[in-house]
Write an enzyme that holds these catalytic residues in place. Structure first.
Site, PDB file in Angstrom:
ATOM      1  N   GLY A  60       0.820  -1.221   0.000  1.00 22.49           N
ATOM      2  CA  GLY A  60       0.000   0.000   0.000  1.00 22.49           C
ATOM      3  C   GLY A  60       0.843   1.255   0.000  1.00 22.49           C
ATOM      4  O   GLY A  60       0.449   2.282   0.557  1.00 22.49           O
ATOM      5  N   THR A  62       1.554   3.037  -2.575  1.00 30.92           N
ATOM      6  CA  THR A  62       1.263   3.930  -3.706  1.00 30.92           C
ATOM      7  C   THR A  62       0.516   5.182  -3.251  1.00 30.92           C
ATOM      8  O   THR A  62       0.307   6.093  -4.055  1.00 30.92           O
ATOM      9  CB  THR A  62       0.429   3.200  -4.786  1.00 30.92           C
ATOM     10  N   SER A  63       0.068   5.211  -2.002  1.00 30.07           N
ATOM     11  CA  SER A  63      -0.553   6.453  -1.525  1.00 30.07           C
ATOM     12  C   SER A  63      -0.562   6.511  -0.005  1.00 30.07           C
ATOM     13  O   SER A  63      -0.157   5.554   0.663  1.00 30.07           O
ATOM     14  CB  SER A  63      -1.988   6.589  -2.065  1.00 30.07           C
ATOM     15  N   GLY A  66       1.262   4.610   3.579  1.00 23.51           N
ATOM     16  CA  GLY A  66       2.274   3.700   3.025  1.00 23.51           C
ATOM     17  C   GLY A  66       3.323   4.439   2.207  1.00 23.51           C
ATOM     18  O   GLY A  66       4.523   4.138   2.306  1.00 23.51           O
ATOM     19  N   ASP A 112      -1.756  -7.970  -6.352  1.00 23.10           N
ATOM     20  CA  ASP A 112      -3.116  -7.612  -5.966  1.00 23.10           C
ATOM     21  C   ASP A 112      -3.372  -8.395  -4.680  1.00 23.10           C
ATOM     22  O   ASP A 112      -3.480  -9.626  -4.702  1.00 23.10           O
ATOM     23  CB  ASP A 112      -4.125  -8.010  -7.052  1.00 23.10           C
ATOM     24  N   LEU A 113      -3.443  -7.669  -3.590  1.00 24.37           N
ATOM     25  CA  LEU A 113      -3.547  -8.343  -2.288  1.00 24.37           C
ATOM     26  C   LEU A 113      -4.888  -9.034  -2.053  1.00 24.37           C
ATOM     27  O   LEU A 113      -5.054  -9.758  -1.087  1.00 24.37           O
ATOM     28  CB  LEU A 113      -3.282  -7.339  -1.162  1.00 24.37           C
ATOM     29  N   ASN A 139       0.605  -2.833   5.251  1.00 28.51           N
ATOM     30  CA  ASN A 139      -0.082  -1.550   5.400  1.00 28.51           C
ATOM     31  C   ASN A 139      -1.287  -1.362   4.473  1.00 28.51           C
ATOM     32  O   ASN A 139      -2.203  -0.615   4.816  1.00 28.51           O
ATOM     33  CB  ASN A 139       0.947  -0.429   5.149  1.00 28.51           C
ATOM     34  N   SER A 194      -6.300  -0.682  13.092  1.00 32.21           N
ATOM     35  CA  SER A 194      -7.012   0.564  13.379  1.00 32.21           C
ATOM     36  C   SER A 194      -7.676   0.446  14.742  1.00 32.21           C
ATOM     37  O   SER A 194      -8.070  -0.648  15.164  1.00 32.21           O
ATOM     38  CB  SER A 194      -8.083   0.823  12.322  1.00 32.21           C
ATOM     39  N   TYR A 216     -24.418  -7.069   4.640  1.00 37.31           N
ATOM     40  CA  TYR A 216     -23.133  -6.368   4.618  1.00 37.31           C
ATOM     41  C   TYR A 216     -23.227  -5.001   5.269  1.00 37.31           C
ATOM     42  O   TYR A 216     -24.127  -4.214   4.985  1.00 37.31           O
ATOM     43  CB  TYR A 216     -22.654  -6.220   3.170  1.00 37.31           C
TER      44      TYR A 216
HETATM   45  N1  NAP Z   1      -6.326   6.880   7.074  1.00 41.40           N
HETATM   46  C1  NAP Z   1      -6.754   6.582   8.269  1.00 41.40           C
HETATM   47  O1  NAP Z   1      -7.384   7.419   8.950  1.00 41.40           O
HETATM   48  C2  NAP Z   1      -6.507   5.230   8.851  1.00 41.40           C
HETATM   49  C3  NAP Z   1      -6.918   4.991  10.171  1.00 41.40           C
HETATM   50  C4  NAP Z   1      -6.668   3.742  10.723  1.00 41.40           C
HETATM   51  C5  NAP Z   1      -6.013   2.770   9.978  1.00 41.40           C
HETATM   52  N2  NAP Z   1      -5.639   3.038   8.692  1.00 41.40           N
HETATM   53  C6  NAP Z   1      -4.957   1.985   7.953  1.00 41.40           C
HETATM   54  O2  NAP Z   1      -3.767   2.517   7.375  1.00 41.40           O
HETATM   55  C7  NAP Z   1      -3.421   1.755   6.214  1.00 41.40           C
HETATM   56  C8  NAP Z   1      -3.070   2.687   5.074  1.00 41.40           C
HETATM   57  O3  NAP Z   1      -4.254   3.359   4.689  1.00 41.40           O
HETATM   58  P1  NAP Z   1      -4.268   4.812   4.080  1.00 41.40           P
HETATM   59  O4  NAP Z   1      -5.085   5.619   5.006  1.00 41.40           O
HETATM   60  O5  NAP Z   1      -2.916   5.281   3.725  1.00 41.40           O
HETATM   61  O6  NAP Z   1      -5.163   4.564   2.794  1.00 41.40           O
HETATM   62  P2  NAP Z   1      -4.916   4.815   1.216  1.00 41.40           P
HETATM   63  O7  NAP Z   1      -4.305   6.151   0.986  1.00 41.40           O
HETATM   64  O8  NAP Z   1      -6.247   4.537   0.603  1.00 41.40           O
HETATM   65  O9  NAP Z   1      -3.888   3.702   0.819  1.00 41.40           O
HETATM   66  C9  NAP Z   1      -4.274   2.364   0.695  1.00 41.40           C
HETATM   67  C10 NAP Z   1      -3.195   1.636  -0.053  1.00 41.40           C
HETATM   68  O10 NAP Z   1      -3.566   0.247  -0.116  1.00 41.40           O
HETATM   69  C11 NAP Z   1      -3.434  -0.173  -1.467  1.00 41.40           C
HETATM   70  N3  NAP Z   1      -4.332  -1.263  -1.802  1.00 41.40           N
HETATM   71  C12 NAP Z   1      -5.674  -1.320  -1.627  1.00 41.40           C
HETATM   72  N4  NAP Z   1      -6.158  -2.469  -2.125  1.00 41.40           N
HETATM   73  C13 NAP Z   1      -5.100  -3.168  -2.624  1.00 41.40           C
HETATM   74  C14 NAP Z   1      -4.954  -4.413  -3.284  1.00 41.40           C
HETATM   75  N5  NAP Z   1      -5.989  -5.190  -3.543  1.00 41.40           N
HETATM   76  N6  NAP Z   1      -3.717  -4.799  -3.656  1.00 41.40           N
HETATM   77  C15 NAP Z   1      -2.639  -4.017  -3.411  1.00 41.40           C
HETATM   78  N7  NAP Z   1      -2.713  -2.821  -2.812  1.00 41.40           N
HETATM   79  C16 NAP Z   1      -3.931  -2.394  -2.420  1.00 41.40           C
HETATM   80  C17 NAP Z   1      -3.771   1.066  -2.277  1.00 41.40           C
HETATM   81  O11 NAP Z   1      -3.322   0.862  -3.606  1.00 41.40           O
HETATM   82  P3  NAP Z   1      -3.944   1.668  -4.873  1.00 41.40           P
HETATM   83  O12 NAP Z   1      -3.120   2.894  -4.971  1.00 41.40           O
HETATM   84  O13 NAP Z   1      -3.771   0.733  -5.996  1.00 41.40           O
HETATM   85  O14 NAP Z   1      -5.383   1.947  -4.519  1.00 41.40           O
HETATM   86  C18 NAP Z   1      -3.019   2.116  -1.489  1.00 41.40           C
HETATM   87  O15 NAP Z   1      -1.666   2.109  -1.812  1.00 41.40           O
HETATM   88  C19 NAP Z   1      -4.614   0.843   5.941  1.00 41.40           C
HETATM   89  O16 NAP Z   1      -4.335  -0.451   6.415  1.00 41.40           O
HETATM   90  C20 NAP Z   1      -5.730   1.462   6.748  1.00 41.40           C
HETATM   91  O17 NAP Z   1      -6.693   0.497   7.131  1.00 41.40           O
HETATM   92  C21 NAP Z   1      -5.857   4.258   8.126  1.00 41.40           C
END
Ligand code: NAP
Length: 344
Positions: A60, A62-63, A66, A112-113, A139, A194, A216
């Site tokens: 993860g 790419t954004s 992560g 692809d996870l 992540n 989380s 769901y």
């Molecule tokens: N943001 C928050 O407030 C928050 C709070 C608690 C926990 N978290 C946790 O923090 C972690 C990072 O999240 P984030 O907030 O940085 O979100 P994000 O910006 O949406 O990043 C999610 C990342 O996961 C990748 N991803 C999603 N599905 C995938 C798949 N099938 N195969 C490979 N890669 C995949 C995305 O890739 P693409 O670029 O291809 O979409 C992206 O790089 C997550 O585990 C999230 O649950 C976040």
């Protein structure tokens, strides 16, 4: 208004008491010397004398959190492997990091996870490179608004966040143990969970229903997957300890950060409300700090099976701490994945 309440509830629910709330809002440092306002750069500042040739896989990347985690680890001299489903986005992250740190070594491989076959292929390709593996950051995260199923026919959020990282860890663990044995450098795995894991009670933690839910609920599915991330870390920590291997595994809550995972929720969460709520949110660099602290800081050396929030050890829910539930979940997951892999 409901967004403010939601963000407030999520932010505050991870603080057990008023003192914790004040600490969070004021960014007061905890025992580790860091707090909610510490950035990923700050918690890794002292890490300039890291062992050479460290390699980390950051899913993860790419954004969001992560990408920042990968940037900061690369800044500290760690070779970064980015497993990505969108190779163009990964190439952009690589370019951005190398603009800032021209010597950074970044390797991109496809994954692809949500697909067991893709995870297997990624691991074969990575292992074929013959690199060491010191750090694995689980992540990547998905918050599927609607009921969707993965290629393997499991609910998409659970498949991506939990099943995918379970298989990835299993296929890479021997490599991490081997690297740690050969180099004497402790391997570290970080499961990004989380605080929302605490919203799940035992009645809503049925394995088969999580794989194929009848009714769901997106938030519930996400919370279940994040609870499973912590239980996975606890069970693997126990197994690694039993083997006396020099690898640790911990879970973290990064804090609430406005990344892609939240931005997708347009219509429910509007930008204007987010602007108001932003005082409660972390920046991306603050969001990546707990992961980087656990992955690199010498203060977390030897710590395993723990849960961290704001760069300090914290309490997770009773269910997340239940060893027999964690073992049961591990057994069910392993049986499921291996059955599916044999069938393919
Ligand atoms: N943001 C928050 O407030 C928050 C709070 C608690 C926990 N978290 C946790 O923090 C972690 C990072 O999240 P984030 O907030 O940085 O979100 P994000 O910006 O949406 O990043 C999610 C990342 O996961 C990748 N991803 C999603 N599905 C995938 C798949 N099938 N195969 C490979 N890669 C995949 C995305 O890739 P693409 O670029 O291809 O979409 C992206 O790089 C997550 O585990 C999230 O649950 C976040």
């Amino acid at each position: 208004m409901c967004v403010l309440i939601l963000v407030w509830k999520v932010v505050i629910r991870c603080k057990p008491d008023m003192k914790g709330t004040v600490r969070y809002l004021a960014g007061i440092a905890g025992q580790s010397g860091y707090g909610s306002k510490s950035t990923a750069e700050q918690v890794t500042e002292h890490c300039s004398s890291l062992p050479p040739n460290l390699t980390a896989i950051v899913t993860g990347a790419t954004s969001g959190i992560g990408a920042e985690t990968a940037r900061v680890l690369a800044k500290r001299g760690v070779r970064i492997v980015i497993p990505a489903r969108d190779l163009r986005k990964a190439a952009q992250v690589k370019e951005n990091i190398q603009k800032e740190h021209p010597k950074a070594e970044i390797i991109i491989l496809e994954i692809d996870l949500s697909s067991f076959a893709s995870i297997k292929k990624f691991c074969s390709e990575f292992l074929f490179l013959g690199l060491p593996l010191n750090i694995l950051i689980n992540n990547a995260g998905k918050f599927s608004q609607k009921l969707e199923f993965s290629e393997d026919k499991f609910e998409m959020t659970f498949a991506t966040n939990y099943l995918g990282h379970f298989l990835l860890t299993e296929l890479l663990l021997e490599k991490m143990i081997e690297t740690a044995t050969q180099t004497g450098v402790q391997g570290r795995i970080v499961n990004v969970s989380s605080v929302i894991h605490g919203w799940v009670n035992k009645d809503h933690f049925s394995f088969n229903r999580m794989l194929q839910p009848k009714y769901y609920n997106a938030t519930r599915a996400y919370a279940q997957s994040k609870l499973a991330n912590i239980m996975h870390a606890n069970e693997i920590a126990r197994q690694i300890k039993e083997r006396n291997a020099n690898v640790t595994i911990n879970a973290v809550h990064p804090g609430i950060v406005k990344t892609g995972i939240i931005r997708d929720h347009k219509g429910v969460i509007t930008d204007s409300l987010f602007f108001v709520a932003s005082k409660l949110l972390k920046s991306t660099s603050q969001g990546a700090s707990t992961t980087c602290y656990v992955a690199l800081n010498s203060k977390t050396e030897g710590m395993s099976g723990r849960y961290f929030v704001d760069c300090n050890e914290s309490r997770c829910s009773t269910l997340a701490n239940d060893d027999s539930e964690a073992h049961k979940l591990w057994k069910q997951t392993r049986a499921l994945i291996h059955k599916r892999l044999r069938a393919n």
